[in-house]
Design a protein around this motif. Structure first.
Motif, PDB file in Angstrom:
ATOM      1  N   VAL A  72       3.718   4.765  -1.327  1.00 45.66           N
ATOM      2  CA  VAL A  72       3.494   4.106  -0.333  1.00 45.66           C
ATOM      3  C   VAL A  72       4.573   4.490   0.837  1.00 45.66           C
ATOM      4  O   VAL A  72       5.881   4.425   0.220  1.00 45.66           O
ATOM      5  N   ALA A  73       4.613   5.066   1.996  1.00 42.41           N
ATOM      6  CA  ALA A  73       5.669   5.110   2.892  1.00 42.41           C
ATOM      7  C   ALA A  73       4.901   5.353   4.330  1.00 42.41           C
ATOM      8  O   ALA A  73       3.550   5.387   4.325  1.00 42.41           O
ATOM      9  N   ARG A  74       5.683   5.544   5.409  1.00 47.36           N
ATOM     10  CA  ARG A  74       5.141   5.694   6.679  1.00 47.36           C
ATOM     11  C   ARG A  74       4.688   6.942   6.733  1.00 47.36           C
ATOM     12  O   ARG A  74       3.610   7.379   7.531  1.00 47.36           O
ATOM     13  N   THR A  84      -0.307   2.415 -13.899  1.00 48.77           N
ATOM     14  CA  THR A  84      -0.458   3.038 -12.437  1.00 48.77           C
ATOM     15  C   THR A  84       0.578   2.206 -11.588  1.00 48.77           C
ATOM     16  O   THR A  84       0.430   0.934 -11.466  1.00 48.77           O
ATOM     17  N   VAL A  85       1.545   3.037 -11.438  1.00 49.87           N
ATOM     18  CA  VAL A  85       2.687   2.277 -10.798  1.00 49.87           C
ATOM     19  C   VAL A  85       3.010   2.480  -9.265  1.00 49.87           C
ATOM     20  O   VAL A  85       2.690   3.715  -8.549  1.00 49.87           O
ATOM     21  N   LEU A  86       2.913   1.319  -8.393  1.00 43.13           N
ATOM     22  CA  LEU A  86       2.962   1.208  -6.973  1.00 43.13           C
ATOM     23  C   LEU A  86       4.325   1.343  -6.623  1.00 43.13           C
ATOM     24  O   LEU A  86       5.071   0.530  -6.845  1.00 43.13           O
ATOM     25  N   ILE A  87       4.895   2.405  -6.005  1.00 44.14           N
ATOM     26  CA  ILE A  87       6.025   2.696  -5.174  1.00 44.14           C
ATOM     27  C   ILE A  87       6.095   2.407  -3.741  1.00 44.14           C
ATOM     28  O   ILE A  87       5.675   3.411  -3.262  1.00 44.14           O
ATOM     29  N   THR A  88       7.013   1.718  -3.261  1.00 48.33           N
ATOM     30  CA  THR A  88       7.085   1.694  -1.900  1.00 48.33           C
ATOM     31  C   THR A  88       8.232   2.481  -1.600  1.00 48.33           C
ATOM     32  O   THR A  88       9.107   2.722  -2.400  1.00 48.33           O
ATOM     33  N   GLY A  89       8.333   3.078  -0.235  1.00 51.33           N
ATOM     34  CA  GLY A  89       9.520   3.804   0.247  1.00 51.33           C
ATOM     35  C   GLY A  89       9.390   5.375  -0.726  1.00 51.33           C
ATOM     36  O   GLY A  89      10.485   5.564  -0.768  1.00 51.33           O
ATOM     37  N   ALA A  90       8.314   5.863  -1.026  1.00 52.12           N
ATOM     38  CA  ALA A  90       8.178   6.754  -1.912  1.00 52.12           C
ATOM     39  C   ALA A  90       8.353   8.289  -1.410  1.00 52.12           C
ATOM     40  O   ALA A  90       8.370   9.081  -2.189  1.00 52.12           O
ATOM     41  N   SER A  91       8.424   8.240  -0.201  1.00 50.41           N
ATOM     42  CA  SER A  91       8.407   9.760   0.520  1.00 50.41           C
ATOM     43  C   SER A  91       9.868  10.420   0.470  1.00 50.41           C
ATOM     44  O   SER A  91       9.980  11.393   0.775  1.00 50.41           O
ATOM     45  N   LEU A 120       5.641  -0.675   6.397  1.00 52.19           N
ATOM     46  CA  LEU A 120       5.957  -2.044   5.742  1.00 52.19           C
ATOM     47  C   LEU A 120       6.683  -2.893   6.653  1.00 52.19           C
ATOM     48  O   LEU A 120       6.901  -4.001   6.344  1.00 52.19           O
ATOM     49  N   ALA A 121       6.935  -2.458   7.909  1.00 53.62           N
ATOM     50  CA  ALA A 121       7.636  -3.464   8.699  1.00 53.62           C
ATOM     51  C   ALA A 121       6.595  -4.444   9.815  1.00 53.62           C
ATOM     52  O   ALA A 121       7.022  -5.292  10.219  1.00 53.62           O
ATOM     53  N   SER A 122       5.197  -4.022   9.339  1.00 57.48           N
ATOM     54  CA  SER A 122       4.061  -4.731   9.911  1.00 57.48           C
ATOM     55  C   SER A 122       4.162  -6.068   9.331  1.00 57.48           C
ATOM     56  O   SER A 122       4.028  -6.207   8.147  1.00 57.48           O
ATOM     57  N   PRO A 123       4.005  -7.121  10.112  1.00 56.65           N
ATOM     58  CA  PRO A 123       3.761  -8.480   9.596  1.00 56.65           C
ATOM     59  C   PRO A 123       2.629  -8.656   8.415  1.00 56.65           C
ATOM     60  O   PRO A 123       2.567  -9.576   7.473  1.00 56.65           O
ATOM     61  N   THR A 124       1.597  -7.850   8.553  1.00 57.78           N
ATOM     62  CA  THR A 124       0.418  -7.613   7.670  1.00 57.78           C
ATOM     63  C   THR A 124       0.391  -6.715   6.704  1.00 57.78           C
ATOM     64  O   THR A 124      -0.394  -6.313   6.174  1.00 57.78           O
ATOM     65  N   ALA A 125       1.542  -6.045   6.642  1.00 59.21           N
ATOM     66  CA  ALA A 125       1.768  -4.839   5.710  1.00 59.21           C
ATOM     67  C   ALA A 125       1.287  -5.089   4.282  1.00 59.21           C
ATOM     68  O   ALA A 125       0.214  -4.233   3.815  1.00 59.21           O
ATOM     69  N   ALA A 126       1.760  -6.202   3.677  1.00 58.41           N
ATOM     70  CA  ALA A 126       1.300  -6.439   2.337  1.00 58.41           C
ATOM     71  C   ALA A 126      -0.337  -6.605   2.174  1.00 58.41           C
ATOM     72  O   ALA A 126      -0.864  -5.689   1.359  1.00 58.41           O
ATOM     73  N   TYR A 136       2.116  17.941 -13.557  1.00 58.02           N
ATOM     74  CA  TYR A 136       2.156  16.857 -14.846  1.00 58.02           C
ATOM     75  C   TYR A 136       0.580  16.461 -14.869  1.00 58.02           C
ATOM     76  O   TYR A 136       0.520  15.608 -15.981  1.00 58.02           O
ATOM     77  N   GLY A 137      -0.377  16.710 -14.114  1.00 60.34           N
ATOM     78  CA  GLY A 137      -1.810  16.365 -14.259  1.00 60.34           C
ATOM     79  C   GLY A 137      -1.789  14.792 -14.049  1.00 60.34           C
ATOM     80  O   GLY A 137      -2.979  14.350 -14.656  1.00 60.34           O
ATOM     81  N   ILE A 138      -0.949  14.196 -13.498  1.00 60.14           N
ATOM     82  CA  ILE A 138      -1.450  12.660 -13.257  1.00 60.14           C
ATOM     83  C   ILE A 138      -1.898  12.563 -11.869  1.00 60.14           C
ATOM     84  O   ILE A 138      -2.029  13.508 -11.103  1.00 60.14           O
ATOM     85  N   ASN A 139      -2.477  11.581 -11.535  1.00 59.71           N
ATOM     86  CA  ASN A 139      -3.153  11.014 -10.297  1.00 59.71           C
ATOM     87  C   ASN A 139      -2.094  10.364  -9.587  1.00 59.71           C
ATOM     88  O   ASN A 139      -1.679   9.234  -9.918  1.00 59.71           O
ATOM     89  N   ALA A 140      -1.619  10.797  -8.369  1.00 56.62           N
ATOM     90  CA  ALA A 140      -0.931  10.215  -7.365  1.00 56.62           C
ATOM     91  C   ALA A 140      -1.653  10.151  -6.141  1.00 56.62           C
ATOM     92  O   ALA A 140      -1.925  10.932  -5.495  1.00 56.62           O
ATOM     93  N   THR A 141      -1.621   8.570  -5.805  1.00 58.85           N
ATOM     94  CA  THR A 141      -2.492   8.559  -4.368  1.00 58.85           C
ATOM     95  C   THR A 141      -1.535   8.118  -3.276  1.00 58.85           C
ATOM     96  O   THR A 141      -0.934   7.085  -3.418  1.00 58.85           O
ATOM     97  N   PRO A 142      -1.601   8.892  -2.292  1.00 58.70           N
ATOM     98  CA  PRO A 142      -0.787   8.504  -1.074  1.00 58.70           C
ATOM     99  C   PRO A 142      -1.581   7.418   0.018  1.00 58.70           C
ATOM    100  O   PRO A 142      -2.604   7.757   0.151  1.00 58.70           O
ATOM    101  N   ILE A 143      -0.694   6.481   0.456  1.00 59.66           N
ATOM    102  CA  ILE A 143      -1.072   5.652   1.221  1.00 59.66           C
ATOM    103  C   ILE A 143      -0.053   5.391   2.236  1.00 59.66           C
ATOM    104  O   ILE A 143       1.040   4.986   1.893  1.00 59.66           O
ATOM    105  N   ALA A 144      -0.550   5.747   3.457  1.00 65.90           N
ATOM    106  CA  ALA A 144       0.500   5.727   4.717  1.00 65.90           C
ATOM    107  C   ALA A 144       0.538   4.102   5.096  1.00 65.90           C
ATOM    108  O   ALA A 144      -0.516   3.687   5.356  1.00 65.90           O
ATOM    109  N   GLN A 145       1.562   3.336   5.189  1.00 62.48           N
ATOM    110  CA  GLN A 145       1.640   2.088   5.424  1.00 62.48           C
ATOM    111  C   GLN A 145       2.991   1.687   6.216  1.00 62.48           C
ATOM    112  O   GLN A 145       4.029   2.119   5.585  1.00 62.48           O
TER     113      GLN A 145
END
Length: 274
Positions: free
Chosen positions: A38-40, A10-17, A67-73, A56-65
């Motif tokens: 993950v992206a804005r 399960t791969v977490l990718i930032t800037g994925a949009s 990443l410029a926020s100091p508490t982003a991580a 492809y039948g995979i599960n892809a979960t979108p999360i809007a975040q």
């Protein structure tokens, strides 16, 4: 690591949009990986997630975040935990640059740039890498840049940030050897993406020949599949030749050359002559 089978990941990718991040998502989905994207821009993430699931039948979960926020991580970790997900690999791809004389830049924008390009990747790495090591598997890819190898006048903060990412990741490569986790930095050069649009000028890539995001991702996945991958990989044959040669050129000279190459007046003159 098999280049063709990521079904256990399960791969977490930032800037994925868009750009390299979206190409990573497509390439890994084709190979069976589930994804946390993950992206804005939630609308883009939702569309991409739906397309990858259908194809492809995979599960892809979108999360809007943002990443410029100091508490982003920390916010992102909470969102992933709340969704009942466990990331087994991480690609810190999100980043942006500003262009212009440092003395005229907006300090708040520079702070955002450093947060996205340095602080958030470090904090995400700190959050997830221990779990990868405990599991004895997975990978961490931090996206650096050719800008990491040379002074970058008019993009001083961006170049310094990418030099940090390169050094940081190569150090982690040494620290994690023998753990079962693959760690390396990926350094693209000029790439056909939204990079220049975000920067606000094509002068940021100084008219360099563009590589495609798919080519960059192919370079990364080929490196990942190696029996003993090194701490970093550069995309593009010309870039791979150029980077080592820069070490033999005095820093004074490289700074001067790069200052000329990114000069908007130079590019305007060149375009007018054609």
């Amino acid at each position: 690591m098999s280049l063709n089978d990521f079904h256990e990941h399960t791969v977490l990718i930032t800037g994925a949009s868009s750009g390299i991040g979206a190409s990573f998502a497509l390439a890994l989905a084709k190979r069976g990986a589930n994804l946390i994207l993950v992206a804005r821009r939630l609308d883009r993430l939702q569309q991409l997630s739906a397309e990858l699931h259908e194809a492809y039948g995979i599960n892809a979960t979108p999360i809007a975040q943002d990443l410029a926020s100091p508490t982003a991580a920390a916010d992102l970790v909470r969102s992933i935990t709340a969704a009942g997900l466990t990331a087994t690999s991480l690609i810190n791809n999100a980043g942006f640059a500003t262009f212009g004389s440092f003395t005229t830049e907006d300090p708040d924008r520079l702070t955002q740039e450093l947060t996205v390009d340095v602080l958030t990747p470090v904090r995400l790495t700190s959050a997830f890498l221990p779990g990868f090591i405990a599991a004895g598997s997975g990978f961490l890819i931090n996206v650096a840049s050719m800008a990491a190898y040379t002074p970058t006048p008019r993009m001083a903060v961006y170049g310094a940030a990418k030099a940090f990412i390169l050094s940081f990741t190569e150090s982690l490569w040494a620290e994690t050897r023998g753990t079962g986790v693959t760690v390396f930095a990926l350094s693209p050069g000029a790439t056909s993406s939204e990079f220049n649009a975000v920067v606000g000028t094509d002068d940021a890539t100084a008219g360099a020949k563009m590589r495609s995001p798919d080519q960059v991702v192919a370079t990364a996945l080929s490196h990942l599949a190696k029996r003993n991958p090194g701490p970093s990989v550069i995309d593009g044959g010309t870039n791979r030749i150029t980077a080592p040669l820069l070490a033999f050129i005095p820093r004074r000279s490289t700074a001067t050359i790069m200052h000329r190459m990114t000069d908007p007046a130079r590019r305007a003159t060149s375009s007018a002559s054609h």
